[in-house]
Design an enzyme around this catalytic site. Structure first.
Site, short mmCIF file in Angstrom:
data_model
loop_
_atom_site.label_atom_id
_atom_site.label_comp_id
_atom_site.label_asym_id
_atom_site.label_seq_id
_atom_site.Cartn_x
_atom_site.Cartn_y
_atom_site.Cartn_z
N ASP A 39 -3.41 13.78 14.69
CA ASP A 39 -2.91 13.12 13.69
C ASP A 39 -3.11 13.73 12.52
O ASP A 39 -4.12 14.27 12.51
CB ASP A 39 -3.58 11.70 13.97
CG ASP A 39 -2.68 10.80 14.62
OD1 ASP A 39 -1.48 10.90 14.88
OD2 ASP A 39 -3.32 9.79 15.33
N ASP A 78 -7.78 1.74 -11.47
CA ASP A 78 -7.17 1.93 -10.04
C ASP A 78 -8.11 2.21 -8.95
O ASP A 78 -8.99 3.10 -9.24
CB ASP A 78 -6.19 3.21 -10.36
CG ASP A 78 -5.54 3.17 -8.96
OD1 ASP A 78 -5.71 2.85 -7.96
OD2 ASP A 78 -4.41 4.21 -8.95
N GLU A 121 -6.74 7.49 -4.36
CA GLU A 121 -5.94 8.37 -5.23
C GLU A 121 -6.23 8.21 -6.62
O GLU A 121 -6.57 9.22 -7.42
CB GLU A 121 -4.71 8.00 -5.15
CG GLU A 121 -3.84 8.32 -3.90
CD GLU A 121 -3.82 7.36 -2.63
OE1 GLU A 121 -4.93 6.28 -2.91
OE2 GLU A 121 -3.22 7.43 -1.94
N PHE A 127 -1.39 -2.04 -9.87
CA PHE A 127 -0.28 -1.56 -9.50
C PHE A 127 0.51 -2.51 -8.48
O PHE A 127 -0.24 -3.60 -7.83
CB PHE A 127 -0.61 -0.44 -8.36
CG PHE A 127 0.33 0.17 -7.52
CD1 PHE A 127 1.03 1.12 -8.03
CD2 PHE A 127 0.74 -0.46 -6.01
CE1 PHE A 127 2.05 1.66 -7.25
CE2 PHE A 127 1.82 0.12 -5.47
CZ PHE A 127 2.42 1.20 -6.00
N ARG A 170 5.74 -0.24 -9.07
CA ARG A 170 5.66 1.08 -8.94
C ARG A 170 4.78 1.97 -9.80
O ARG A 170 4.94 3.34 -9.89
CB ARG A 170 6.72 2.06 -8.24
CG ARG A 170 7.35 1.12 -7.00
CD ARG A 170 8.68 1.79 -6.62
NE ARG A 170 8.37 3.30 -6.27
CZ ARG A 170 9.43 4.27 -6.21
NH1 ARG A 170 10.70 3.84 -6.46
NH2 ARG A 170 9.00 5.36 -5.77
N ASP A 205 -5.81 5.64 18.08
CA ASP A 205 -6.66 4.52 17.92
C ASP A 205 -6.14 3.32 17.79
O ASP A 205 -6.47 2.27 18.28
CB ASP A 205 -7.48 4.39 16.66
CG ASP A 205 -6.95 4.88 15.51
OD1 ASP A 205 -5.69 5.02 15.52
OD2 ASP A 205 -7.37 4.96 14.41
N ASP A 257 -0.65 3.48 19.78
CA ASP A 257 -0.88 4.74 20.22
C ASP A 257 -1.04 4.63 21.86
O ASP A 257 -1.22 5.68 22.71
CB ASP A 257 -2.23 5.38 19.87
CG ASP A 257 -2.08 6.22 18.52
OD1 ASP A 257 -0.82 6.38 18.04
OD2 ASP A 257 -2.92 6.25 17.74
#
Lengths: 691, 571
Positions: free
Chosen positions: A312, A349, A353, A383, A388, A526, A530
């Site tokens: 992954d 934030d 990120e 946010f 957005r 996991d 999957d």
């Protein structure tokens, strides 16, 4: 520090315990019913009986006047050969047993707080052994989880060190991919309600105990195949030895039975025969040491065969989240100006990120996190999926960041006549083309530039992928990203291939496609989605943090939940096979020297000229045969450490690997016994054991 | 060693190198059903044969293929036995020869059907021209073709994936005969006639020698049978003396041709294999493994046969032999130097069994090489077809041992070798060796059996071991001096030839079926290379080790004991 020392001492204690237990067990294994399971050693065992009986017979028939001490010596060494073999197996097994014992202790005396509904706080104390599938239990801080289960309500930090050995607590919560709990682990904080998913005797802990005890150890296909070849060779050598007597009869002569048994034992592949099962058990233990539980030996072996690994992207190749990598200001704006605004916009934030923007700003321009004074009127704008964008309203100044189109629209609402910088569009485009995410930053109505959010490769992943390449294993990255993004990350990380826009079904289809082409596929997973792919893969490693469905579907479980573990698993799988092959080669190569010791010794009485073939210049026929048999016996304990540890393996091409191993175990196997037998012969003569 | 002898050896080895690859490529075209230069002539014939016999070129599974092989051979056995038993009522019998004793006839029938050509009979005084031509010669062709067919089935099993189709036995058989065996046999027979080999239906010639003794000189269809005798690695001579007889092998040129014919198909098939697996290097690795071992054996035999016999030094005073003389007993003077030992190695490595000198008269170590050649499993080139599949069996064992050492489930040409495959491989590759040991051991306890040998000395033992080895190896050459034509030996050696031929064949076909059903693992750097020098080296080591460990004790009591006594002077 203290902990480490304690650990060391523990280990030492455990080791001496393990050895003591193994010594005891190796004698227990002399039962014929146990011995017959190993055809090679069983033949040696019969040989030991024969020579012992022959010794007793000659002594008894002459009323004790002639004692055939040569036969006695040989018999003793044959028994030792068998015992050494049993010891190797017992030693390998007892390591697993010691682990099992600690697990068993854990299982005892757990009480559960059983409850009727998930919203109730009422409970009754019942013994864990009375719980059945579907029962609901409550666990609060300090409580042991009574059985494997799925959290239906709440979130808690859980200490799983008893099962995984990992001391850092893990977070388990209802409704997510991390909702399962393991019996025997301890809740550290908060309260959860969980539903039991296994009946007594079928729990994870039970399975684990069974596995490490080796109770369910089935021989793997390759072990079976090797066993067949070894048995075939043993039968062949039995015949070779047995026909010597008729041939002697043709010459009107006969051979001593001790000589014939000695010739057979020297020829039979006893070294590998003795160590074969120990190698397999030790391999499983090695997996356990890297915190991987294999539910079948077959899967461990398959791991060695794997030539395609699905990884992954997120969490395996890259860090979980994208991170700010660059500030790209529009014309007329300095980079620092942009960085300062970006930092402000990200103060509220809390996403990774957002934090990465703050960190980047600090790293690039040493912009410290702003301390707001009491006079500052600060309003954070969080946010939302709708807008957005996110940012801050500080004393009426709006500093925002967000997706390009939203930002352009946003600034237009602030100032209808604002100018959109000409180069903004091309900056955004270029970032997107690289596969990164562009975020546009604004101060009031002015658009300042772009933050490039990029996937960051995990430390060391490049090297690991390179290793896979060296082993001839193809790495395939699976990602939900678009092809452009996927390709750029794939190239950066050095994976051989990638699958973009992946959905759970495409993963399964991809595995099937590779398998149809003859590939052996490994994957780590996991999530519940999957599970089908995990079940389809030749080696499916489920992460311990994963859902119960995923854990059921895989044939291995990684207790550390470390996605790059697959490489180590492959290495262990290969190491088991390499160890088997190398010791087999060594064992058969040894026969050359043993021939030069035994054949001239046996035949020089019949044909005096044959003495010239005694190229080792061994003292006498009886000393030659005895030395060969002693060498044959002591080489087994000498190789036990290698069998348990495994032949060292370094990622490299098969062509290089075979060259190295042929040199060490093939050529070494031919030369070493010549030296060994000669030395033993000198000692045997010096001690007067043979003349 | 004489420079001329070295040149002789090198010349022959170079010839083998020159012919093997083109022959292999040609056979690939034939057996893969592709057009070749013989197609314009043979294709109509081939089609006609299928039409008449009702053969459809449809794929057979292993069991069907095996059944075809066995049924065809058993039928051949019955027909051949009947021809011999009724030869006095059949034409072309100018000598009026009667039916042989039934056990001898049975032994002979098995012998030719199994491509062994062990000759317990004296041809000149036992079999009619009809038996030779319609019985024995036919089997010389089809037994060779059967071997080729089985090897093709195994090769296809390794190449194809997820199928049960191993090809069609009847097609393989027909093509082997039409495109390969017949054309080469015809041309070679003509060549032999040119060299002076007779080809007639005349009765035997009665002559009176210069000394006045009466001599009966055999005649017959020698040339036509001689060619296929070598080409099909059959080895059954038209005359008792085999290729040592001047009518079978008159000149040095015919001698070279015969040796080359013996090795032509077995060597070529290895390259055919390379073509089939789409990797010429795979074939080349196997070829050089075999070729180098072959060269070493030749060097050994030539060395011992051209070096003085130490016994001569002692005997020089009483006989006319000087210490420097090389051993000459049992050899035609035409074939001095390298010609005899090269022929001996060629015939024993290939399971041919034709001889141009008496192996029993060779030096002990040459005898050792001859025995060991056969005991390795007839795979150093080996019999026509049978050498190829036996070589592949040993390649599988090598891959199994070496493959583990690279940390993967062993695979050959992408086919994984699991428990069942290794079981079949081990059984098929070790079977004939086991028969060699068992039959020679049983004979010890049979009253009177030992009387066929020289008695309780190493050389006597060598003779008995040679008989068991030659028959189980489907070789057919004899250690002269051994009286094979007794009831016991005819039966047990007949049985030996039969099981040692067909048990491995069936096992090989089962194996081919298993492989065909498997998928192919793609090659990566994690794959063990099986087309390089290291693999060739490992293959040779495995072959020598398995053969050596199995037979050195027995050989130590025969030729090695003889040799050590002769050269150390201690008896």
């Amino acid at each position: 520090m203290d902990n480490k020392q304690e650990n060391k001492q523990d280990k030492k204690q455990m080791n001496s315990l393990v050895i003591r237990e193994a010594l005891l067990n190796c004698l227990m294994k002399l039962k014929p019913s146990d011995m017959v399971k190993n055809p090679v050693m069983f033949c040696v065992y019969i040989g030991a009986f024969l020579t012992t009986a022959y010794f007793v017979y000659t002594a008894a028939s002459t009323g004790g006047k002639t004692m055939d001490f040569f036969t006695l010596h040989i018999s003793v060494w044959l028994w030792l050969t068998v015992i050494f073999s049993n010891f190797a197996e017992a030693l390998a097994e007892s390591r697993g047993k010691a682990t099992a014992d600690t697990l068993k202790k854990m299982k005892k005396d757990i009480f559960a707080k059983k409850t009727e509904s998930k919203d109730s706080t009422q409970f009754t104390m019942v013994p864990a052994s009375s719980l059945r599938k579907g029962d609901l239990c409550i666990a609060g801080p300090g409580d042991l989880i009574a059985g494997d289960g799925e959290i239906v309500k709440g979130i808690a930090s859980v200490d799983e060190s008893a099962v995984t050995g990992e001391s850092a607590p893990v977070i388990r919560e209802a409704g997510a991919d991390r909702s399962s709990v393991i019996g025997g682990t301890r809740v550290l904080s908060d309260m959860i309600v969980y539903a039991i998913t296994s009946n007594p005797g079928e729990s994870f802990l039970d399975k684990m105990i069974e596995l490490v005890e080796g109770a369910v150890r089935k021989k793997t296909p390759n072990e079976v195949a090797l066993n067949i070849l070894l048995t075939a060779l043993t039968l062949l050598f039995l015949l070779v030895t047995a026909t010597m007597q008729p041939y002697a009869t043709f010459m009107k002569q006969s051979f001593n039975i001790t000589w014939l048994v000695a010739l057979f034992v020297a020829l039979a592949p006893t070294t590998i025969g003795a160590l074969l099962s120990a190698i397999g058990i030790a391999g499983m233990n090695r997996l356990l040491r890297i915190n991987v539980l294999a539910f079948s030996g077959r899967s461990v072996e398959a791991a060695g065969d794997v030539d395609t690994v699905l990884l992954d992207k997120t969490g395996t190749i890259t860090l979980g989240n994208r991170q700010a990598d660059k500030f790209l200001p529009v014309k007329g704006v300095t980079e620092e100006e942009l960085a300062l605004a970006a930092q402000f916009s990200s103060l509220s934030d809390d996403t990774p990120e957002g934090r990465s923007v703050v960190v980047l700003a600090k790293r690039r321009f040493n912009i410290r996190q702003h301390e707001f004074g009491a006079a500052d009127k600060v309003n954070f704008i969080p946010f939302s999926a709708n807008s957005r964008m996110s940012g801050i309203d500080m004393n009426g100044e709006k500093i925002m960041k967000g997706a390009a189109e939203s930002m352009v629209e946003f600034v237009k609402t602030l100032d209808k006549n604002c100018v959109i910088p000409e180069d903004l569009h091309s900056l955004v485009e270029s970032v997107a083309l690289k596969g990164s995410t562009p975020l546009v930053v604004s101060r009031n109505a002015k658009l300042l530039g772009v933050i490039e959010l990029k996937d960051i490769l995990k430390g060391g992943i490049k090297e690991r992928l390179l290793q896979l390449n060296l082993m001839g294993i193809k790495s395939v990255m699976i990602t939900g990203d678009n092809p452009v993004t996927a390709a750029s990350i794939a190239a950066e990380a050095g994976v051989n291939d990638f699958l973009s826009n992946a959905k759970p079904e495409t993963k399964l289809a991809l595995i099937k496609k590779y398998q149809d082409e003859g590939h052996m596929v490994a994957m780590i997973g996991d999530g519940t989605n999957d599970a089908p792919a995990l079940a389809q893969a030749d080696v499916g490693i489920a992460m311990n943090t994963g859902t119960a469905a995923a854990r059921e579907a895989g044939n291995m479980l990684d207790l550390d939940s470390n996605p790059t573990k697959v490489i180590e698993v492959v290495e262990v799988g290969k190491q088991i096979l390499i160890t088997r092959g190398s010791l087999t080669t060594f064992s058969i190569a040894n026969d050359v020297a043993k021939y030069f010791a035994i054949i001239p010794a046996m035949l020089s009485g019949m044909f005096p000229g044959m003495a010239a073939l005694n190229i080792m210049r061994l003292a006498s026929p009886s000393s030659s045969i005895l030395s060969a048999i002693i060498f044959n016996a002591i080489v087994i304990p000498a190789l036990i450490p290698l069998a348990l540890r495994g032949v060292p393996y370094k990622a490299q091409s098969a062509a290089k690997l075979i060259r190295t191993n042929i040199l060490i175990y093939g050529l070494g196997g031919v030369i070493l016994p010549f030296i060994g037998i000669k030395l033993i012969d000198m000692i045997v003569v010096a001690l007067g054991l043979a003349h | 060693m004489d420079i001329k002898v070295i040149a002789e050896v090198l010349f022959f080895l170079v010839l083998v190198l020159l012919v093997a690859k083109p022959m292999g490529n040609f056979m690939y075209l034939v057996f893969d059903g592709k057009r070749n230069f013989l197609s314009p002539v043979m294709e109509p014939v081939e089609k006609f044969i299928y039409k008449v016999s009702g053969v459809k070129d449809s794929g057979q599974g292993w069991a069907e293929y095996a059944l075809s092989v066995i049924a065809f051979n058993i039928l051949g056995l019955i027909v051949l036995f009947a021809i011999m038993m009724f030869q006095q009522f059949l034409p072309l019998n100018p000598q009026g020869l009667k039916a042989p004793e039934w056990r001898l006839a049975l032994n002979t029938a098995i012998s030719f059907v199994t491509n062994t050509n062990w000759q317990a009979y004296t041809p000149e005084s036992t079999v009619s021209y009809f038996t030779q031509m319609v019985g024995l010669a036919v089997q010389n062709f089809v037994s060779a073709a059967s071997g080729i067919a089985v090897s093709l089935a195994l090769i296809r099993g390794l190449v194809r994936k997820q199928t049960r189709d191993l090809g069609n036995f009847w097609v393989d058989l027909t093509r082997s005969c039409l495109y390969v065996l017949l054309p080469i046999a015809i041309i070679s027979a003509l060549f032999l006639v040119w060299q002076g080999v007779p080809q007639n239906f005349s009765g035997y010639t009665h002559a009176v020698t210069v000394e006045g003794a009466k001599q009966v000189i055999g005649q017959g269809t020698v040339a036509s049978q001689e060619a296929i005798k070598e080409l099909g690695t059959n080895g059954g001579g038209f005359f008792n003396a085999n290729s040592a007889h001047p009518y079978e092998n008159p000149t040095p040129l015919s001698n070279i041709l015969e040796m080359l014919l013996i090795i032509l198909i077995p060597a070529g098939l290895i390259f055919t294999f390379g073509k089939f697996v789409h990797d010429i290097k795979q074939g080349r690795a196997l070829f050089y493994a075999v070729f180098i071992t072959f060269a070493i054996f030749i060097a050994g035999a030539v060395y011992y046969e051209t070096a003085p016999n130490p016994a001569f030094a002692k005997g020089a005073a009483v006989t006319n032999i000087s210490a420097k003389d090389i051993p000459s007993e049992g050899k035609e003077t035409r074939f001095f130097g390298g010609a005899s030992p090269i022929f001996s190695v060629v015939t024993t490595v290939t399971s041919c069994g034709a001889v141009n000198n008496m192996h029993d008269s060779n030096m002990p170590m040459t005898g050792f090489i001859e025995l060991f050649d056969m005991q390795l499993g007839e795979l150093i080139f080996g019999g026509v077809g049978s050498g190829m599949y036996t070589l592949l069996l040993f390649a599988l064992i090598t891959v199994f041992l070496a493959g583990l050492m690279i940390g993967r489930t062993p695979e050959y040409l992408g086919k994984k070798i699991g428990p069942t495959e290794i079981k079949l491989t081990a059984a098929a590759s070790l079977f004939s060796g086991i028969m060699m040991l068992v039959v020679s051991a049983i004979a010890v306890y049979v009253p009177g059996a030992a009387a066929s040998t020289m008695g309780s000395v190493p050389h006597g033992f060598s003779q008995m071991l040679y008989a068991a080895t030659s028959t189980a190896g489907n070789n057919g050459s004899a250690f002269a001096g051994f009286n094979a034509n007794t009831g016991f030996w005819n039966l047990i050696l007949g049985l030996n030839m039969f099981v040692a031929r067909f048990v491995p064949m069936i096992l090989v076909l089962m194996l081919a079926g298993r492989f065909a059903a498997k998928n192919v693992t793609p090659v990566s750097v994690g794959t063990l290379p099986t087309n390089d020098a290291l693999f060739a080296f490992m293959l040779v080591m495995v072959i020598l080790l398995v053969g050596g460990l199995t037979f050195l004790p027995a050989l130590s009591m025969g030729p090695i004991a003889d040799h050590m006594a002769l050269f150390s002077g201690i008896r």
